[in-house]
Design a protein around this motif. Structure first.
Motif, PDB file in Angstrom:
ATOM      1  N   ILE A 121       1.007  -1.212   0.018  1.00 44.20           N
ATOM      2  CA  ILE A 121      -0.053  -0.067   0.103  1.00 44.20           C
ATOM      3  C   ILE A 121       1.074   1.247  -0.014  1.00 44.20           C
ATOM      4  O   ILE A 121       0.591   2.160  -0.738  1.00 44.20           O
ATOM      5  CB  ILE A 121      -1.030  -0.074   1.238  1.00 44.20           C
ATOM      6  N   THR A 122       1.955   1.254   1.035  1.00 42.08           N
ATOM      7  CA  THR A 122       2.675   2.550   1.148  1.00 42.08           C
ATOM      8  C   THR A 122       3.392   2.594  -0.372  1.00 42.08           C
ATOM      9  O   THR A 122       3.692   3.833  -0.569  1.00 42.08           O
ATOM     10  CB  THR A 122       3.844   2.130   2.381  1.00 42.08           C
ATOM     11  N   MET A 123       4.014   1.756  -0.921  1.00 39.83           N
ATOM     12  CA  MET A 123       4.681   2.012  -1.986  1.00 39.83           C
ATOM     13  C   MET A 123       3.842   2.687  -2.905  1.00 39.83           C
ATOM     14  O   MET A 123       4.416   3.257  -3.960  1.00 39.83           O
ATOM     15  CB  MET A 123       5.183   0.550  -2.763  1.00 39.83           C
ATOM     16  N   GLY A 124       2.452   2.263  -3.241  1.00 33.03           N
ATOM     17  CA  GLY A 124       1.783   2.794  -4.100  1.00 33.03           C
ATOM     18  C   GLY A 124       1.378   4.382  -3.886  1.00 33.03           C
ATOM     19  O   GLY A 124       0.906   4.869  -4.777  1.00 33.03           O
ATOM     20  N   GLU A 125       1.350   4.788  -2.644  1.00 27.00           N
ATOM     21  CA  GLU A 125       0.884   6.202  -2.319  1.00 27.00           C
ATOM     22  C   GLU A 125       1.799   7.006  -1.919  1.00 27.00           C
ATOM     23  O   GLU A 125       1.435   8.329  -1.756  1.00 27.00           O
ATOM     24  CB  GLU A 125      -0.208   5.796  -1.285  1.00 27.00           C
ATOM     25  N   ILE A 126       2.957   6.615  -1.458  1.00 33.61           N
ATOM     26  CA  ILE A 126       3.799   7.591  -0.921  1.00 33.61           C
ATOM     27  C   ILE A 126       4.901   8.595  -1.660  1.00 33.61           C
ATOM     28  O   ILE A 126       5.127   9.446  -1.202  1.00 33.61           O
ATOM     29  CB  ILE A 126       4.858   6.823   0.124  1.00 33.61           C
ATOM     30  N   PHE A 127       4.916   8.023  -2.938  1.00 37.30           N
ATOM     31  CA  PHE A 127       5.789   8.795  -3.752  1.00 37.30           C
ATOM     32  C   PHE A 127       5.270  10.026  -4.426  1.00 37.30           C
ATOM     33  O   PHE A 127       4.005   9.686  -5.039  1.00 37.30           O
ATOM     34  CB  PHE A 127       6.618   7.848  -4.858  1.00 37.30           C
TER      35      PHE A 127
END
Length: 452
Positions: free
Chosen positions: A358-364
């Motif tokens: 989840i974090t990989m998809g939303e954090i950048f």
């Protein structure tokens, strides 16, 4: 209320991860004994993970050409690669299948995760973003079930049938991401966003937020950009979670679970994969229900706490067994060990596992997303390969109990990492997340000097 259009799109794009999960489980389930000698068995897995690593490396780069296009293009060789197994007469054909399917898996998993995060509304983004990983595990479970009744060539034919619907679903149901279209076709981006959110909802505020990124050159990343907090802070968090995804020990627990079932009967070796995958599916589903309510950070901390306790207790059981040189230190020890394996797997699947994706998809931020997701994906697949390669070697050096104590230490380190570095992202818009990483100091060097 989740809009019907978003449900359809999420289901359609998650057929790709389902097919990828089926391909990875095939690697673990079936061995073409007529073609491969036993010593080649481990190399199938290594080749597949190397393929995933290379696919992850290119995933961010190719995603700049369109999320939908990448999923569609990568699905074609994934489907065709099954033909190498169906008509295999030489060893190289089997290895070529694992290399190609691994590369496609590395691309599809990353791009679909980014896509789902971009089309989701903030209040439901966490739950919806668990869908690709859940679909991946469902594909794995399907392969494990069918693998009990089908020979390797027949199972490969099913693999083709599982992969082919991806084309139809992507073409008919999956629009391009509005965040990608805003750079290419701004008008089409507005209509796509309106369709995703429903015709009765006002999307102009969200559209203007997305439009603010149109001035960003997605290809222009200079060296000085890499030390800015808007890049290195999200990269640190995402890569750290991907490292914890594997190094906390989910693969080691699965491998040891296989041994536990093998001690009962050789017929039950694959049952360990089935049990672990079924537990992961239940745990990911629970995570989807909780992640947008209690938040990512609390769920991560609870997950790592339970994982550390499970790893420590299992390591203690095995240490006492090795110390006294007995098959079992107490009555029904194998039941306690199985409980530890299941509890650890459940904790991993409800916290670290899905939240890392989840974090990989939303954090950048849009400018660095292609580079950030590629690097995070490479950390994931390289650490997965490392655990698979080193498990048995480390076991000989430090005994089985030592391995799980090592994973316990990693879990404790991960707890501290999450407590100190992780930023709660619940219900925040993607553009807001990017701005939150800007602080007083503009780059990594200034931050380091200030800390000193």
């Amino acid at each position: 209320m989740v809009e019907r259009e978003q449900v359809v799109v999420t289901f359609a794009c998650c057929l790709g991860p389902l097919a990828c999960g089926f391909a990875l489980a095939y690697n673990l389930t079936k061995n073409p004994a007529e073609l491969l000698e036993p010593q080649w068995g481990a190399w199938r897995t290594y080749v597949h993970f190397i393929g995933c690593l290379s696919g992850g490396f290119f995933s961010g780069f190719v995603s700049n050409y369109g999320r939908k296009v990448v999923v569609l293009v990568a699905s074609a060789p994934l489907a065709l690669s099954w033909l190498f197994v169906i008509f295999a007469t030489q060893v190289w054909m089997v290895f070529l299948f694992h290399a190609v399917s691994g590369m496609c898996t590395g691309m599809i998993m990353v791009v679909v995760q980014v896509y789902v995060a971009e089309i989701s509304v903030p209040k439901l983004r966490g739950a919806v973003s668990t869908a690709p990983l859940l679909a991946f595990q469902v594909g794995s479970l399907l392969c494990f079930l069918l693998g009990e009744i089908l020979v390797w060539k027949d199972l490969a034919i099913v693999g083709v049938c599982v992969t082919l619907p991806v084309f139809v679903s992507v073409v008919l149901c999956m629009p391009e991401s509005p965040r990608f279209l805003i750079h290419e076709q701004p008008g089409h981006a507005l209509s796509t966003l309106q369709w995703l959110r429903g015709t009765e909802n006002d999307v102009m505020e969200e559209y203007h937020d997305i439009s603010d990124s149109t001035h960003i050159d997605r290809w222009n990343v200079e060296c000085e950009d890499l030390i800015r907090p808007t890049f290195w802070r999200p990269l640190l968090i995402s890569c750290g979670l991907m490292f914890l995804y594997n190094m906390t020990g989910v693969a080691s627990f699965t491998l040891y679970g296989m041994e536990l079932f093998a001690e009962v009967s050789s017929a039950y070796i694959n049952v360990a994969h089935f049990v672990v995958t079924a537990v992961l599916i239940i745990a990911i589903t629970l995570s989807a229900l909780l992640v947008d309510h209690i938040g990512r950070k609390l769920l991560l901390l609870l997950s790592l706490t339970i994982m550390a306790a499970s790893a420590f207790v299992l390591g203690l059981f095995l240490f006492l067994k090795d110390l006294h040189k007995v098959d079992s230190y107490f009555v029904y020890q194998w039941v306690a060990e199985v409980f530890c394996v299941v509890l650890f797997t459940f904790a991993h699947g409800s916290g670290v596992g899905p939240i890392a994706w989840i974090t990989m998809g939303e954090i950048f931020s849009p400018q660095y997303k292609w580079l950030g997701v590629s690097m995070a994906s490479m950390v994931l697949w390289s650490s997965m390969l490392a655990v698979d390669v080193l498990f048995h070697k480390i076991r000989v050096a430090v005994a089985t109990g030592g391995i799980f104590w090592f994973h316990c230490v990693v879990c404790v380190g991960g707890y501290i990492f999450v407590l100190v570095c992780f930023r709660e992202l619940k219900e925040q818009r993607l553009d807001t997340i990017t701005k939150a990483f800007i602080r007083k100091h503009e780059n990594l060097i200034e931050t380091f000097i200030a800390r000193i």
